[in-house]
Design a protein around this motif. Structure first.
Motif, PDB file in Angstrom:
ATOM      1  N   THR A  29       7.559   3.550   1.878  1.00 45.91           N
ATOM      2  CA  THR A  29       8.031   4.398   0.816  1.00 45.91           C
ATOM      3  C   THR A  29       9.601   4.434   0.313  1.00 45.91           C
ATOM      4  O   THR A  29      10.093   4.400  -0.395  1.00 45.91           O
ATOM      5  N   TYR A  32      10.490   1.065  -1.183  1.00 46.71           N
ATOM      6  CA  TYR A  32      10.202   1.318  -2.668  1.00 46.71           C
ATOM      7  C   TYR A  32      10.975   2.244  -3.450  1.00 46.71           C
ATOM      8  O   TYR A  32      11.465   1.799  -4.568  1.00 46.71           O
ATOM      9  N   LYS A 191       6.396  -3.224 -10.585  1.00 51.06           N
ATOM     10  CA  LYS A 191       6.379  -4.501  -9.512  1.00 51.06           C
ATOM     11  C   LYS A 191       7.464  -5.544 -10.091  1.00 51.06           C
ATOM     12  O   LYS A 191       8.277  -6.067  -8.991  1.00 51.06           O
ATOM     13  N   ARG A 195      11.534  -2.769  -9.847  1.00 44.78           N
ATOM     14  CA  ARG A 195      11.810  -3.200  -8.224  1.00 44.78           C
ATOM     15  C   ARG A 195      12.820  -4.397  -8.222  1.00 44.78           C
ATOM     16  O   ARG A 195      13.820  -4.459  -7.324  1.00 44.78           O
ATOM     17  N   SER A 305      10.599  -6.272   1.127  1.00 43.67           N
ATOM     18  CA  SER A 305      10.041  -6.047  -0.175  1.00 43.67           C
ATOM     19  C   SER A 305       8.452  -6.262  -0.109  1.00 43.67           C
ATOM     20  O   SER A 305       7.683  -5.683  -0.528  1.00 43.67           O
ATOM     21  N   VAL A 308       6.156  -3.630   1.325  1.00 40.05           N
ATOM     22  CA  VAL A 308       5.681  -2.526   0.316  1.00 40.05           C
ATOM     23  C   VAL A 308       4.277  -2.958  -0.287  1.00 40.05           C
ATOM     24  O   VAL A 308       4.255  -3.917  -0.901  1.00 40.05           O
TER      25      VAL A 308
END
Length: 408
Positions: A29, A32, A191, A195, A305, A308
């Motif tokens: 988290t 993220y 996504k 990000r 990355s 996640v």
């Protein structure tokens, strides 16, 4: 061993296991939240590009894509120069994909190998064909995508200037006005846009998202493409970062693709992404310590990355962590640390996601639809184990769309 000692030991083991669970969820988290909040609050990083244009080939792998291929080709041609080409790889097709591509001005090569079906094999076949007359840059575009007018030229010039792969902003558009499609469009934005933009603003590398990817020829020619991995794009980005040529995100170049109309098509697509992502997380985890020890920060950031998980699974893990901490803390009178971490993790996730929605998602999901969104997410979480563990299909994992009855 006395009963009291056994109870003490079991309590210690339970506490340690709970602490591990909430810590794993916390790390996922945190990554993220950093990526999302960097997109929301940091100034947008300006990516430089060259004014020179290396000859470009737009490589389009296509398996039974006769329904939408003509639109993709027409949109792609608007961004080309006389020295550019479009090459369509008609891979194990049983429809009119090849003839439609030829009629719309593309070069076509046909591949028939039923034992090795999939996008990765088609890409490798196309790249091997280009070895006879290699271009300066190759842009990979899915057969159902529509690039905006300057998108392909933009990522070509960025790739030429930096000598690195470039990922355009690749997004889905709604084909129906339903809450399910609104959620899919927003989560896809999280996504593939939010990000990636956040990592870019932090100066980090981009993951590859499957379409709208530009590669300098010398980078793509050496890439491992001939495999059937379910998320070949994410694997390729991870591999390239490990090899010292991490991709970079270009927010100015936009590629659009419609979501599938059918529930079955959406489920197939989502199941493929989830299974493929989960399978790649093990590789990312094994590489991360090595990259950190060697000071390969871009490769380490790419691996982080990838670690996640898809949002449905991340929310599921957060819920399990909170409920486990609540129940075990109450029953066994455990210290409150795991419970505090679990609640703090969930709160941080909600704050970051709401911030992303406020900046990047209100046009897709108005405030009046938020309750419907929550209900839809709960239903999706309840169904996700069946979607993840449904029987795997061999070959191309293309998604069935409207006016498309070909086999996946």
């Amino acid at each position: 061993m006395p009963a009291t000692d056994i109870i003490t030991l079991l309590g210690a083991v339970t506490y340690t296991g709970l602490l591990v669970l909430v810590s794993i969820t916390l790390v996922m988290t945190v990554v993220y939240c950093i990526e999302v909040l960097a997109a929301v609050f940091l100034p947008k990083r300006q990516i430089q590009c060259s004014e020179e244009r290396a000859p470009m080939v737009v490589l389009i792998p296509a398996h039974n894509e006769e329904a939408g291929l003509a639109e993709t080709l027409k949109a792609s041609q608007k961004g080309l120069y006389p020295f550019d080409r479009i090459l369509v790889v008609a891979d194990n097709c049983t429809d009119n994909t090849a003839s439609i591509a030829r009629r719309n001005g593309a070069e076509v090569i046909e591949r028939n190998d039923p034992d090795h079906r999939g996008k990765g094999y088609a890409l490798d076949f196309g790249v091997r064909q280009l070895e006879h007359n290699p271009p300066g840059c190759v842009v990979i575009l899915d057969a159902d995508c529509v690039p905006e007018a300057s998108a392909l030229d933009r990522i070509r010039r960025v790739a030429g200037h930096l000598g690195r792969p470039v990922q355009a902003r690749y997004l889905m558009t709604q084909s129906e006005d339903t809450i399910a499609q609104k959620v899919s469009v927003f989560t896809f934005r999280l996504k593939n846009w939010v990000r990636l933009l956040g990592v870019c603003n932090l100066g980090g590398p981009s993951l590859l998202t499957g379409s709208g990817m530009a590669f300098p020829w010398n980078v793509l020619a050496k890439a491992d493409l001939a495999h059937g991995h379910l998320v070949e794009d994410m694997k390729l980005g991870l591999d390239l970062a490990s090899q010292g040529t991490p991709p970079i995100f270009c927010d100015e170049a936009i590629i659009l693709s419609p979501l599938p109309h059918s529930v079955e098509g959406a489920t197939t697509q989502r199941s493929r992404w989830v299974r493929g992502h989960l399978s790649l997380m093990g590789a990312a985890l094994s590489r991360l310590p090595k990259h950190l020890a060697q000071g390969k920060w871009s490769a380490a950031a790419s691996a982080a990355s990838v670690l996640v998980p898809p949002l449905t699974i991340l929310i599921f893990l957060q819920g399990v962590a909170v409920l486990s901490a609540l129940i075990l803390t109450a029953l066994l009178k455990l210290p409150l640390i795991p419970l505090g971490i679990a609640f703090g993790t969930l709160l941080a996730f909600l704050v970051a996601t709401l911030a992303a929605w406020w900046v990047y998602g209100r046009d897709v999901i108005p405030a009046r639809n938020l309750l419907g969104l929550v209900a839809h997410v709960v239903v999706r979480i309840a169904k996700f184990p069946a979607a993840v563990f449904r029987p795997k299909s061999a070959g191309w994992a293309r998604t069935e769309r409207d006016a498309d009855s070909s086999e996946n």
